[in-house]
Design an enzyme around this catalytic site. Sequence first.
Site, PDB file in Angstrom:
ATOM      1  N   SER A  21      -6.151   2.340   5.585  1.00  0.00           N
ATOM      2  CA  SER A  21      -5.342   2.788   5.486  1.00  0.00           C
ATOM      3  C   SER A  21      -3.212   2.739   5.407  1.00  0.00           C
ATOM      4  CB  SER A  21      -5.193   4.221   6.609  1.00  0.00           C
ATOM      5  OG  SER A  21      -6.324   4.860   6.469  1.00  0.00           O
ATOM      6  N   GLU A  46      -5.768   3.334   0.877  1.00  0.00           N
ATOM      7  CA  GLU A  46      -6.357   4.664   1.136  1.00  0.00           C
ATOM      8  C   GLU A  46      -4.039   5.158   1.142  1.00  0.00           C
ATOM      9  OE1 GLU A  46      -7.307   8.510   3.241  1.00  0.00           O
ATOM     10  OE2 GLU A  46      -6.220   6.651   4.906  1.00  0.00           O
ATOM     11  N   TRP A  47      -3.370   5.720   0.475  1.00  0.00           N
ATOM     12  CA  TRP A  47      -2.043   5.926   1.233  1.00  0.00           C
ATOM     13  C   TRP A  47      -1.601   6.573   1.672  1.00  0.00           C
ATOM     14  CZ3 TRP A  47       2.590   8.106  -2.289  1.00  0.00           C
ATOM     15  CH2 TRP A  47       3.490   7.744  -1.540  1.00  0.00           C
ATOM     16  N   ARG A  48      -1.736   6.954   2.846  1.00  0.00           N
ATOM     17  CA  ARG A  48      -1.147   7.906   4.042  1.00  0.00           C
ATOM     18  C   ARG A  48       0.264   8.884   3.595  1.00  0.00           C
ATOM     19  NH1 ARG A  48      -4.288   8.254   8.789  1.00  0.00           N
ATOM     20  NH2 ARG A  48      -2.151  10.011   9.374  1.00  0.00           N
ATOM     21  N   ARG A  82      -2.375  13.435   4.852  1.00  0.00           N
ATOM     22  CA  ARG A  82      -3.244  14.630   5.785  1.00  0.00           C
ATOM     23  C   ARG A  82      -2.218  15.427   6.678  1.00  0.00           C
ATOM     24  NH1 ARG A  82      -7.330  14.254   5.364  1.00  0.00           N
ATOM     25  NH2 ARG A  82      -7.501  12.454   5.138  1.00  0.00           N
ATOM     26  N   HIS A 143     -11.951  16.952   9.573  1.00  0.00           N
ATOM     27  CA  HIS A 143     -11.544  15.593  10.599  1.00  0.00           C
ATOM     28  C   HIS A 143     -11.538  16.329  11.987  1.00  0.00           C
ATOM     29  CE1 HIS A 143      -9.495  13.574   6.959  1.00  0.00           C
ATOM     30  NE2 HIS A 143     -10.299  12.625   7.775  1.00  0.00           N
ATOM     31  N   LYS A 170     -16.829  13.939   2.876  1.00  0.00           N
ATOM     32  CA  LYS A 170     -15.945  12.974   4.506  1.00  0.00           C
ATOM     33  C   LYS A 170     -16.233  14.163   5.632  1.00  0.00           C
ATOM     34  CE  LYS A 170     -12.370  10.388   6.332  1.00  0.00           C
ATOM     35  NZ  LYS A 170     -10.791  10.447   5.755  1.00  0.00           N
ATOM     36  N   ARG A 213     -19.044   3.609  13.282  1.00  0.00           N
ATOM     37  CA  ARG A 213     -17.894   2.625  11.755  1.00  0.00           C
ATOM     38  C   ARG A 213     -19.148   1.264  10.761  1.00  0.00           C
ATOM     39  NH1 ARG A 213     -12.757   4.507  11.307  1.00  0.00           N
ATOM     40  NH2 ARG A 213     -12.582   5.907  13.171  1.00  0.00           N
ATOM     41  N   SER A 232      -5.318   2.958  12.002  1.00  0.00           N
ATOM     42  CA  SER A 232      -4.836   5.006  11.409  1.00  0.00           C
ATOM     43  C   SER A 232      -5.560   6.273  11.774  1.00  0.00           C
ATOM     44  CB  SER A 232      -4.902   5.208   9.994  1.00  0.00           C
ATOM     45  OG  SER A 232      -6.106   4.911   9.425  1.00  0.00           O
TER      46      SER A 232
END
EC number: 4.2.1.10
Length: 252
Positions: A21, A46-48, A82, A143, A170, A213, A232
């Site tokens: 991220s 991943e671009w947050r 997010r 999440h 996810k 993980r 992240s």
Amino acid sequence: MKTVTVKDLVIGTGAPKIIVSLMAKDIASVKSEALAYREADFDILEWRVDHYADLSNVESVIAAAKILRETMPEKPLLFTFRSAKEGGEQAISTEAYIALNRAAIDSGLVDMIDLELFTGDDQVKETVAYAHAHDVKVVMSNHDFHKTPEAEEIIARLRKMQSFDADIPKIALMPQSTSDVLTLLAATLEMQEQYADRPIITMSMAKTGVISRLAGEVFGSAATFGAVKKASAPGQISVNDLRTVLTILHQA
């Protein structure tokens, strides 16, 4: 089970893919971070976007995405805002959230978007259809940074994502005990063996959940998040250490 191919990357077979991220607040930071990330060993960027300060300026957001695409043209780019309620940096309205994701899709610069399951059923379904019409894949996510629900609820959420035609469901959950980690792993295995017809991503967070993980290939999670610089989420480990462990488990 079908796999998902993004650029030359096949997700859902072999060792779990590594996602990193990038969390930059402005264009200058996007440029410098992108150059640093380019040398790292990972599979998906991943671009947050929730860390980006100038969110109201869509042109600025797209310009930043263009920098990432040009700096790492071979890497699949996952566009993620997010929400604050799911652990993100900023709170925006549902309308603004959907508009931002649509702008990313329209840009032609991103390969995947992250779409939160609990955004609203109609909005989620419409955005999935819009993404697919533009050849953009959808990682549908949930999440909980406070707790881990029962295995039945975890599976129900993943199955709902699948029913909404997410390319990759996810879920990331916070354990309050080691047994919560086992709950997440057991739910992942049951989902993978009995219900999943596409790749899924699951993880238990914090230090307690680190094993989740690493053990995705054993239990059925197709990707995992690693850290290039700043993590992240709690429990992420460095991409180099992560790749080493994933390779050992894959070759065992």
